[in-house]
Design a protein around this motif. Structure first.
Motif, PDB file in Angstrom:
ATOM      1  N   LEU A  49    -129.426  -2.368  18.353  1.00  0.00           N
ATOM      2  CA  LEU A  49    -129.857  -1.997  17.008  1.00  0.00           C
ATOM      3  C   LEU A  49    -129.088  -2.685  15.884  1.00  0.00           C
ATOM      4  O   LEU A  49    -129.632  -2.890  14.797  1.00  0.00           O
ATOM      5  N   LEU A  50    -127.817  -3.035  16.109  1.00  0.00           N
ATOM      6  CA  LEU A  50    -126.994  -3.564  15.025  1.00  0.00           C
ATOM      7  C   LEU A  50    -126.543  -5.009  15.213  1.00  0.00           C
ATOM      8  O   LEU A  50    -126.375  -5.721  14.225  1.00  0.00           O
ATOM      9  N   ALA A 108    -122.871  -3.680  12.093  1.00  0.00           N
ATOM     10  CA  ALA A 108    -122.031  -3.603  13.287  1.00  0.00           C
ATOM     11  C   ALA A 108    -120.555  -3.631  12.914  1.00  0.00           C
ATOM     12  O   ALA A 108    -119.742  -2.897  13.487  1.00  0.00           O
ATOM     13  N   VAL A 109    -120.187  -4.481  11.967  1.00  0.00           N
ATOM     14  CA  VAL A 109    -118.794  -4.558  11.506  1.00  0.00           C
ATOM     15  C   VAL A 109    -118.414  -3.258  10.805  1.00  0.00           C
ATOM     16  O   VAL A 109    -117.325  -2.716  11.035  1.00  0.00           O
ATOM     17  N   ALA A 110    -119.304  -2.739   9.977  1.00  0.00           N
ATOM     18  CA  ALA A 110    -119.042  -1.465   9.283  1.00  0.00           C
ATOM     19  C   ALA A 110    -118.854  -0.329  10.283  1.00  0.00           C
ATOM     20  O   ALA A 110    -118.011   0.551  10.081  1.00  0.00           O
ATOM     21  N   PHE A 111    -119.620  -0.363  11.368  1.00  0.00           N
ATOM     22  CA  PHE A 111    -119.485   0.659  12.405  1.00  0.00           C
ATOM     23  C   PHE A 111    -118.099   0.585  13.049  1.00  0.00           C
ATOM     24  O   PHE A 111    -117.437   1.610  13.247  1.00  0.00           O
ATOM     25  N   GLY A 112    -117.637  -0.616  13.372  1.00  0.00           N
ATOM     26  CA  GLY A 112    -116.299  -0.785  13.946  1.00  0.00           C
ATOM     27  C   GLY A 112    -115.207  -0.356  12.990  1.00  0.00           C
ATOM     28  O   GLY A 112    -114.232   0.294  13.388  1.00  0.00           O
ATOM     29  N   ILE A 113    -115.366  -0.698  11.719  1.00  0.00           N
ATOM     30  CA  ILE A 113    -114.384  -0.285  10.702  1.00  0.00           C
ATOM     31  C   ILE A 113    -114.364   1.240  10.586  1.00  0.00           C
ATOM     32  O   ILE A 113    -113.295   1.852  10.500  1.00  0.00           O
ATOM     33  N   ALA A 114    -115.544   1.856  10.618  1.00  0.00           N
ATOM     34  CA  ALA A 114    -115.626   3.319  10.527  1.00  0.00           C
ATOM     35  C   ALA A 114    -114.977   3.985  11.740  1.00  0.00           C
ATOM     36  O   ALA A 114    -114.304   5.015  11.606  1.00  0.00           O
ATOM     37  N   MET A 115    -115.158   3.400  12.931  1.00  0.00           N
ATOM     38  CA  MET A 115    -114.514   3.967  14.123  1.00  0.00           C
ATOM     39  C   MET A 115    -113.000   3.924  13.984  1.00  0.00           C
ATOM     40  O   MET A 115    -112.315   4.892  14.336  1.00  0.00           O
ATOM     41  N   LYS A 116    -112.459   2.821  13.464  1.00  0.00           N
ATOM     42  CA  LYS A 116    -111.009   2.726  13.269  1.00  0.00           C
ATOM     43  C   LYS A 116    -110.546   3.676  12.175  1.00  0.00           C
ATOM     44  O   LYS A 116    -109.456   4.244  12.252  1.00  0.00           O
ATOM     45  N   ALA A 117    -111.365   3.848  11.139  1.00  0.00           N
ATOM     46  CA  ALA A 117    -110.984   4.684   9.997  1.00  0.00           C
ATOM     47  C   ALA A 117    -110.863   6.159  10.372  1.00  0.00           C
ATOM     48  O   ALA A 117    -110.159   6.904   9.689  1.00  0.00           O
ATOM     49  N   THR A 118    -111.508   6.582  11.460  1.00  0.00           N
ATOM     50  CA  THR A 118    -111.387   7.989  11.860  1.00  0.00           C
ATOM     51  C   THR A 118    -109.964   8.330  12.276  1.00  0.00           C
ATOM     52  O   THR A 118    -109.568   9.483  12.229  1.00  0.00           O
ATOM     53  N   GLY A 119    -109.228   7.322  12.703  1.00  0.00           N
ATOM     54  CA  GLY A 119    -107.851   7.554  13.137  1.00  0.00           C
ATOM     55  C   GLY A 119    -107.740   7.890  14.609  1.00  0.00           C
ATOM     56  O   GLY A 119    -106.638   7.899  15.152  1.00  0.00           O
TER      57      GLY A 119
END
Length: 153
Positions: free
Chosen positions: A115-116, A61-72
């Protein structure tokens, strides 16, 4: 002498009508959703709710949030959508549009928690239930949009 008046007398009712509590449910659901999305949407920009310090980046879940921010853009798009939809719901303006706009976000929130991150599933279920209830309450507005065949005017 008042008891002898027939019920057809103008302005006099034989038995007073009870007002149903259920008439307040759409307003309560709308305000609940509006507050949740406006507060958490704004929090995405202003970060006034502190994030826990013990977050594990390996947690899905944390990785998903980090990935959403990483998209810009994706995180800001979602938080902007939440803020605008929350404001519309709170102000009771364009409610059916706000419900349609926020529906994919609610599905994402629900699936993320299912799920996460099961810890937040309670709020996700409440949001999904409120969305479905309000969509049903405004079903007459959505009926033309859901027609199988439509001719443009």
């Amino acid at each position: 002498m008042d008891a002898a008046l027939p019920s057809s007398t103008p302005g006099v009712e034989a038995t007073p009508k009870k007002k149903s509590f259920a008439r307040h449910l759409p307003t309560a659901a709308r305000v609940f959703m509006g507050l949740v999305f406006f507060v958490f949407g704004l929090n995405g920009f202003l970060e006034f709710i502190p994030t826990p310090k013990d977050l594990n980046p390996a947690d899905p879940a944390v990785a998903f949030g980090i990935a959403m921010k990483a998209t810009g853009f994706l995180f800001w798009l979602v938080k902007g959508t939440e803020t605008v939809a929350g404001l519309l719901l709170l102000s009771n303006r364009f409610v059916p549009l706000a419900l349609a706009i926020i529906a994919p976000v609610i599905v994402n929130i629900f699936l993320t928690h299912a799920l996460l991150a099961p810890a937040g599933l309670g709020l996700a279920v409440m949001l999904l239930a409120a969305e479905l209830f309000l969509a049903w309450s405004y079903r007459a507005v959505y009926r033309p949009m859901l027609a199988m065949r439509v001719t443009p005017s």
